[in-house]
Design an enzyme around this catalytic site. Structure first.
Site, PDB file in Angstrom:
ATOM      1  N   GLY A  27      10.258   8.825  26.962  1.00 62.37           N
ATOM      2  CA  GLY A  27       9.826   7.735  26.598  1.00 62.37           C
ATOM      3  C   GLY A  27      10.475   6.701  26.083  1.00 62.37           C
ATOM      4  N   VAL A  49       3.064  16.656  32.615  1.00 56.55           N
ATOM      5  CA  VAL A  49       1.164  16.907  31.788  1.00 56.55           C
ATOM      6  C   VAL A  49       0.291  17.780  32.914  1.00 56.55           C
ATOM      7  CG1 VAL A  49       2.450  16.659  29.594  1.00 56.55           C
ATOM      8  CG2 VAL A  49       0.482  15.627  31.240  1.00 56.55           C
ATOM      9  N   ASN A  58      -4.741  20.726  29.243  1.00 53.38           N
ATOM     10  CA  ASN A  58      -3.573  21.031  29.833  1.00 53.38           C
ATOM     11  C   ASN A  58      -2.510  21.622  27.913  1.00 53.38           C
ATOM     12  OD1 ASN A  58      -4.142  21.818  32.556  1.00 53.38           O
ATOM     13  ND2 ASN A  58      -2.780  20.650  33.304  1.00 53.38           N
ATOM     14  N   TYR A  70      -6.787   2.849  30.577  1.00 55.81           N
ATOM     15  CA  TYR A  70      -5.985   3.480  29.424  1.00 55.81           C
ATOM     16  C   TYR A  70      -7.125   3.792  28.407  1.00 55.81           C
ATOM     17  CZ  TYR A  70      -2.338   3.083  25.909  1.00 55.81           C
ATOM     18  OH  TYR A  70      -1.831   3.724  24.494  1.00 55.81           O
ATOM     19  N   LYS A  74      -7.624   7.551  26.506  1.00 56.18           N
ATOM     20  CA  LYS A  74      -7.511   7.976  25.018  1.00 56.18           C
ATOM     21  C   LYS A  74      -8.392   7.988  23.890  1.00 56.18           C
ATOM     22  CE  LYS A  74      -2.804   6.996  25.274  1.00 56.18           C
ATOM     23  NZ  LYS A  74      -1.863   7.582  24.868  1.00 56.18           N
TER      24      LYS A  74
HETATM   25  P1  NAD Z   1       6.370   4.798  27.431  1.00 59.78           P
HETATM   26  O1  NAD Z   1       6.386   5.061  29.057  1.00 59.78           O
HETATM   27  O2  NAD Z   1       7.944   4.663  27.377  1.00 59.78           O
HETATM   28  O3  NAD Z   1       6.514   6.836  27.239  1.00 59.78           O
HETATM   29  C1  NAD Z   1       5.673   7.340  27.495  1.00 59.78           C
HETATM   30  C2  NAD Z   1       6.512   8.358  27.888  1.00 59.78           C
HETATM   31  O4  NAD Z   1       4.929  10.031  28.753  1.00 59.78           O
HETATM   32  C3  NAD Z   1       7.317   7.956  29.460  1.00 59.78           C
HETATM   33  O5  NAD Z   1       8.575   8.735  29.358  1.00 59.78           O
HETATM   34  C4  NAD Z   1       6.434   8.946  31.080  1.00 59.78           C
HETATM   35  O6  NAD Z   1       7.862   9.385  31.777  1.00 59.78           O
HETATM   36  C5  NAD Z   1       6.039  10.152  30.135  1.00 59.78           C
HETATM   37  N1  NAD Z   1       4.903  10.425  30.924  1.00 59.78           N
HETATM   38  C6  NAD Z   1       4.051   9.794  31.200  1.00 59.78           C
HETATM   39  N2  NAD Z   1       2.905  10.105  32.296  1.00 59.78           N
HETATM   40  C7  NAD Z   1       3.679  11.872  32.068  1.00 59.78           C
HETATM   41  C8  NAD Z   1       2.897  12.872  32.928  1.00 59.78           C
HETATM   42  N3  NAD Z   1       1.968  12.876  33.393  1.00 59.78           N
HETATM   43  N4  NAD Z   1       3.410  14.160  32.407  1.00 59.78           N
HETATM   44  C9  NAD Z   1       4.932  13.873  31.487  1.00 59.78           C
HETATM   45  N5  NAD Z   1       5.392  12.984  30.960  1.00 59.78           N
HETATM   46  C10 NAD Z   1       4.670  11.622  31.455  1.00 59.78           C
HETATM   47  O7  NAD Z   1       5.177   4.351  26.522  1.00 59.78           O
HETATM   48  P2  NAD Z   1       6.114   5.148  24.835  1.00 59.78           P
HETATM   49  O8  NAD Z   1       5.347   3.357  24.109  1.00 59.78           O
HETATM   50  O9  NAD Z   1       6.763   5.187  24.676  1.00 59.78           O
HETATM   51  O10 NAD Z   1       5.050   5.457  24.660  1.00 59.78           O
HETATM   52  C11 NAD Z   1       3.961   6.751  24.126  1.00 59.78           C
HETATM   53  C12 NAD Z   1       2.972   7.216  23.833  1.00 59.78           C
HETATM   54  O11 NAD Z   1       2.410   6.554  22.734  1.00 59.78           O
HETATM   55  C13 NAD Z   1       1.812   6.718  24.912  1.00 59.78           C
HETATM   56  O12 NAD Z   1       0.896   8.242  24.732  1.00 59.78           O
HETATM   57  C14 NAD Z   1       0.872   5.792  24.359  1.00 59.78           C
HETATM   58  O13 NAD Z   1      -0.256   5.526  24.545  1.00 59.78           O
HETATM   59  C15 NAD Z   1       1.347   5.916  22.728  1.00 59.78           C
HETATM   60  N6  NAD Z   1       0.839   5.045  22.449  1.00 59.78           N
HETATM   61  C16 NAD Z   1       2.079   3.420  21.711  1.00 59.78           C
HETATM   62  C17 NAD Z   1       2.053   2.836  21.755  1.00 59.78           C
HETATM   63  C18 NAD Z   1       3.363   1.544  21.230  1.00 59.78           C
HETATM   64  O14 NAD Z   1       3.231   0.485  21.152  1.00 59.78           O
HETATM   65  N7  NAD Z   1       4.709   1.978  22.015  1.00 59.78           N
HETATM   66  C19 NAD Z   1       0.570   2.127  21.427  1.00 59.78           C
HETATM   67  C20 NAD Z   1      -0.223   2.336  21.096  1.00 59.78           C
HETATM   68  C21 NAD Z   1      -0.341   4.468  21.819  1.00 59.78           C
END
Ligand code: NAD
Ligand code: UDP
Length: 319
Positions: free
Chosen positions: A10, A57, A99, A145, A149
């Site tokens: 991601g 996952v 998991n 969401y 979390k």
């Molecule tokens: P993103 O959507 O680019 O990345 C999330 C990744 O998780 C993706 O590659 C997706 O394919 C993978 N994914 C989702 N569900 C899955 C599953 N069941 N099994 C395996 N892979 C799975 O988003 P991001 O911005 O890179 O966010 C990454 C993490 O950081 C997330 O947990 C998000 O909640 C957290 N987060 C991000 C932000 C932000 O501003 N970017 C803010 C707060 C929290």
């Protein structure tokens, strides 16, 4: 250090993989590619230091060998993505996190949970410090969401207190940068894409709601710092520089030189009105603070989007 990064294909995950590889870690990236993409990690190739497993996952696969750390990022993250798949989001945050915790525990690896500023909901305390318990609407659309979390934080804490797992919780505030895709729906990538394509910038509500924007290079340094401590957290990671959505739109217009107008759209339900991290803990415990100004970070992100656009046009001309 050998580390599993779930959600590693991601936006945040791919930058974390880059940083870890640069620091000499061995990285196994696991992702179901639901919102991530192979393109994000293509440049890392496949080697003894970096490998990719396409898996969810929700059906955690066995991975052989020793692991020192697990960074659990797998989750839909953009409101567009999680509102589109509410049950999947809840399952990924609950069953999926369980998991991954079991995996980390079995390997005696330190587990880092990517939680979110969303656990504060519509905050009554400003800026938000980790002592604040939050104000989430449990039956509102964003709850899939936010509550996932919150549950993941509770589960992580229980594994620490009742199973002796080595865990750390990070609460990440809005982060932006290259590889956040134009169609992701989040504010910075959407505005830049609209500005570069001469389309109106879609401001939700009257644009007076605020967010504090952290550049992704800063964020991943903080995640690594957390992995390298024994701190249980929770610790906020974010850039306290707070801007209204209108200010973000105006900055994007200025830095792209676009003539795009602003276009007001209805505010989504339960869209938080204010967001700013108190990062005292991150400073004290991780010696972390953001280094990249919003102007600099948005400039770099515009450059990335512009290059993507040039590449698309080159491909279109060639075909
Ligand atoms: P993103 O959507 O680019 O990345 C999330 C990744 O998780 C993706 O590659 C997706 O394919 C993978 N994914 C989702 N569900 C899955 C599953 N069941 N099994 C395996 N892979 C799975 O988003 P991001 O911005 O890179 O966010 C990454 C993490 O950081 C997330 O947990 C998000 O909640 C957290 N987060 C991000 C932000 C932000 O501003 N970017 C803010 C707060 C929290
Ligand atoms: N937003 C906006 N126009 C867009 C996308 C988002 O005005 O095209 C607003 C959104 O309503 C919110 C803020 O920008 O107030 C941040 O939205 P984002 O989806 O990036 O993150 P989150 O709401 O999860 O903080």
């Amino acid at each position: 250090m050998r580390v599993l990064v779930t959600g590693g294909a991601g936006f945040v995950g791919s930058h974390l993989c880059d940083l870890m590889i640069a620091k000499g870690y061995t990285v196994v990236c696991l992702d179901d590619l639901s919102t991530g993409s192979r393109t994000n990690i293509q440049h890392l190739g496949t080697s003894a230091e970096f490998s990719f497993i396409e898996a969810s996952v929700l059906e955690m696969v066995d991975i052989d060998g020793r692991f020192d750390g697990v960074v659990h990022l797998a989750s839909p993250a953009s409101p567009f993505a999680y509102l589109d798949r509410p049950i999947f989001t809840l399952r990924t945050g609950s069953e999926g996190t369980r998991n991954v915790l079991d995996f980390a525990k079995a390997k005696s690896a330190r587990f880092i949970l990517a939680s979110s500023s969303e656990i504060y909901g519509e905050p009554h305390l400003h800026p938000q410090s980790e002592e604040y318990w939050g104000n989430v609407n449990p039956v509102g659309p964003r709850s899939v969401y936010d509550e996932a979390k919150r549950y993941a934080e509770a589960l992580t804490t229980a594994y620490r207190t009742s199973c002796g797992a080595d865990t750390g919780i990070l609460r990440i505030f809005n982060t932006y940068g290259p590889r956040m895709h134009s169609d992701d729906g989040r504010v910075v990538s959407s505005f830049i894409d609209q500005a570069l394509n001469c389309k109106p910038l879609t401001v939700f509500g009257d644009g007076t709601q605020t967010r504090s924007l952290c550049y992704v290079d800063d964020l991943v340094q903080g995640i690594l710092a957390m992995l390298e401590t024994e701190d249980p957290g929770p610790i906020n990671l974010g850039n306290p520089m707070e801007l209204t959505v209108l200010q973000i739109a105006e900055l994007v217009i200025e830095l792209t030189g676009s003539l795009s107008p602003l276009e007001l759209h209805p505010l989504p339900q339960d869209d938080p009105t204010r967001r700013r991290p108190d990062i005292t803990r991150a400073r004290d415990r991780l010696e972390w603070r953001p280094q990249v100004s919003v102007r600099e970070g948005i400039g770099r992100t515009i450059e990335w989007h512009a290059e993507q656009l040039r590449e698309t046009r080159r491909r279109e001309r060639a075909s």
